[in-house]
Design an enzyme around this catalytic site. Structure first.
Site, mmCIF file in Angstrom:
data_model
loop_
_atom_site.group_PDB
_atom_site.id
_atom_site.type_symbol
_atom_site.label_atom_id
_atom_site.label_comp_id
_atom_site.label_asym_id
_atom_site.label_seq_id
_atom_site.Cartn_x
_atom_site.Cartn_y
_atom_site.Cartn_z
ATOM 1 N N HIS A 1 8.322 33.988 -27.420
ATOM 2 C CA HIS A 1 7.377 33.326 -26.528
ATOM 3 C C HIS A 1 5.909 33.557 -26.894
ATOM 4 O O HIS A 1 5.031 32.948 -26.294
ATOM 5 C CB HIS A 1 7.633 33.760 -25.088
ATOM 6 C CG HIS A 1 8.928 33.226 -24.557
ATOM 7 N ND1 HIS A 1 10.092 33.953 -24.622
ATOM 8 C CD2 HIS A 1 9.242 32.050 -23.984
ATOM 9 C CE1 HIS A 1 11.076 33.230 -24.094
ATOM 10 N NE2 HIS A 1 10.592 32.075 -23.707
ATOM 11 N N CYS B 1 17.073 30.520 -14.651
ATOM 12 C CA CYS B 1 16.945 30.272 -16.088
ATOM 13 C C CYS B 1 17.249 31.563 -16.822
ATOM 14 O O CYS B 1 17.183 32.644 -16.245
ATOM 15 C CB CYS B 1 15.522 29.865 -16.453
ATOM 16 S SG CYS B 1 14.907 28.384 -15.669
ATOM 17 N N GLU C 1 12.057 25.583 -26.197
ATOM 18 C CA GLU C 1 13.447 25.871 -25.868
ATOM 19 C C GLU C 1 14.410 24.720 -26.128
ATOM 20 O O GLU C 1 14.098 23.550 -25.906
ATOM 21 C CB GLU C 1 13.535 26.323 -24.405
ATOM 22 C CG GLU C 1 12.643 27.520 -24.184
ATOM 23 C CD GLU C 1 13.044 28.444 -23.076
ATOM 24 O OE1 GLU C 1 13.956 28.131 -22.301
ATOM 25 O OE2 GLU C 1 12.438 29.520 -22.997
ATOM 26 N N HIS D 1 18.320 33.311 -21.095
ATOM 27 C CA HIS D 1 18.609 33.179 -22.514
ATOM 28 C C HIS D 1 19.937 33.870 -22.809
ATOM 29 O O HIS D 1 20.064 35.063 -22.504
ATOM 30 C CB HIS D 1 17.522 33.854 -23.348
ATOM 31 C CG HIS D 1 16.152 33.364 -23.071
ATOM 32 N ND1 HIS D 1 15.315 33.976 -22.170
ATOM 33 C CD2 HIS D 1 15.485 32.304 -23.559
ATOM 34 C CE1 HIS D 1 14.174 33.310 -22.134
ATOM 35 N NE2 HIS D 1 14.242 32.296 -22.962
ATOM 36 N N HIS E 1 14.172 28.508 -29.456
ATOM 37 C CA HIS E 1 15.311 29.380 -29.191
ATOM 38 C C HIS E 1 16.206 28.778 -28.114
ATOM 39 O O HIS E 1 15.824 27.876 -27.388
ATOM 40 C CB HIS E 1 14.837 30.776 -28.783
ATOM 41 C CG HIS E 1 13.947 30.775 -27.579
ATOM 42 N ND1 HIS E 1 12.605 30.451 -27.643
ATOM 43 C CD2 HIS E 1 14.194 31.035 -26.274
ATOM 44 C CE1 HIS E 1 12.076 30.512 -26.433
ATOM 45 N NE2 HIS E 1 13.026 30.870 -25.584
ATOM 46 N N GLU F 1 20.218 37.550 -10.828
ATOM 47 C CA GLU F 1 18.943 37.076 -10.291
ATOM 48 C C GLU F 1 19.027 36.661 -8.827
ATOM 49 O O GLU F 1 18.085 36.857 -8.070
ATOM 50 C CB GLU F 1 18.465 35.893 -11.149
ATOM 51 C CG GLU F 1 17.033 35.509 -10.932
ATOM 52 C CD GLU F 1 16.502 34.617 -12.027
ATOM 53 O OE1 GLU F 1 15.951 33.552 -11.683
ATOM 54 O OE2 GLU F 1 16.638 34.962 -13.224
#
Length: 180
Positions: A28, A70, A122, A72, A35, A90
């Protein structure tokens, strides 16, 4: 608790093929590195969408409203497994509370957070599911607030105040809303 910024992400090429990995933080930092990511939308039985307001401590786009969650996947980790884990971490949404989540499609985007110059580049897997029972219990380090809205209400709200929402939000909604 692990520093999520140091976790590995999978770098991808313009076709979504894995090309290596680096840390979340490195991916980032300007100029940004493409990614793999995922964005989850949960709905309720009436068709409302679960939104979250990102916590003030988030590194990118803090305090903005966004889709349900969201994240990864780790390099080589299946997207559905990562999304299911992230919903629990989360939002306190266990797999038994939802329909099995499924992938709806891919949303590719690039956005720069003007407040700190961090870059989102992304290859975003859009994942959808339905909350069947229970109440989300957000982790306050991740989520400031949650709300349920109809898609038409959300589109009007984003049009009226786009700076209050993440830049990927409507693109992810479009992919999630596209019939197979």
């Amino acid at each position: 608790m692990r520093d999520r910024e140091q976790l590995p992400v999978e770098l991808v090429d313009t076709d979504g093929n894995a090309t290596g990995d680096c840390s979340v933080a490195e991916a980032h930092r300007p100029p940004g590195r493409r990614h793999r990511a995922f964005s989850v939308w949960l709905t309720d039985p009436t068709g409302r969408l679960l939104l979250q307001q990102r916590a003030a401590g988030k590194t990118r786009f803090a305090g903005r409203w966004s889709n349900t969650c969201c994240g990864h996947p780790a390099p080589g980790e299946p997207v559905i497994a990562a999304a299911t884990r992230r919903l629990a971490d989360e939002l306190g949404v266990a797999p038994t509370m939802i329909t099995p989540v499924t992938e709806s499609g891919i949303y590719r985007y690039r956005a720069v957070d003007a407040s700190n110059a961090y870059v989102e580049d992304e290859w975003d897997h859009v994942v959808v599911g339905r909350l069947l029972s229970g109440v989300p219990r957000p982790d306050p380090a991740e989520v400031a607030r949650i709300d349920w809205v109809l898609p038409t209400q959300l589109r009007r709200a984003v049009d009226a105040a786009p700076e209050e929402y993440t830049p990927w939000l409507l693109g992810v909604l479009d992919v999630a809303s596209t019939p197979d």
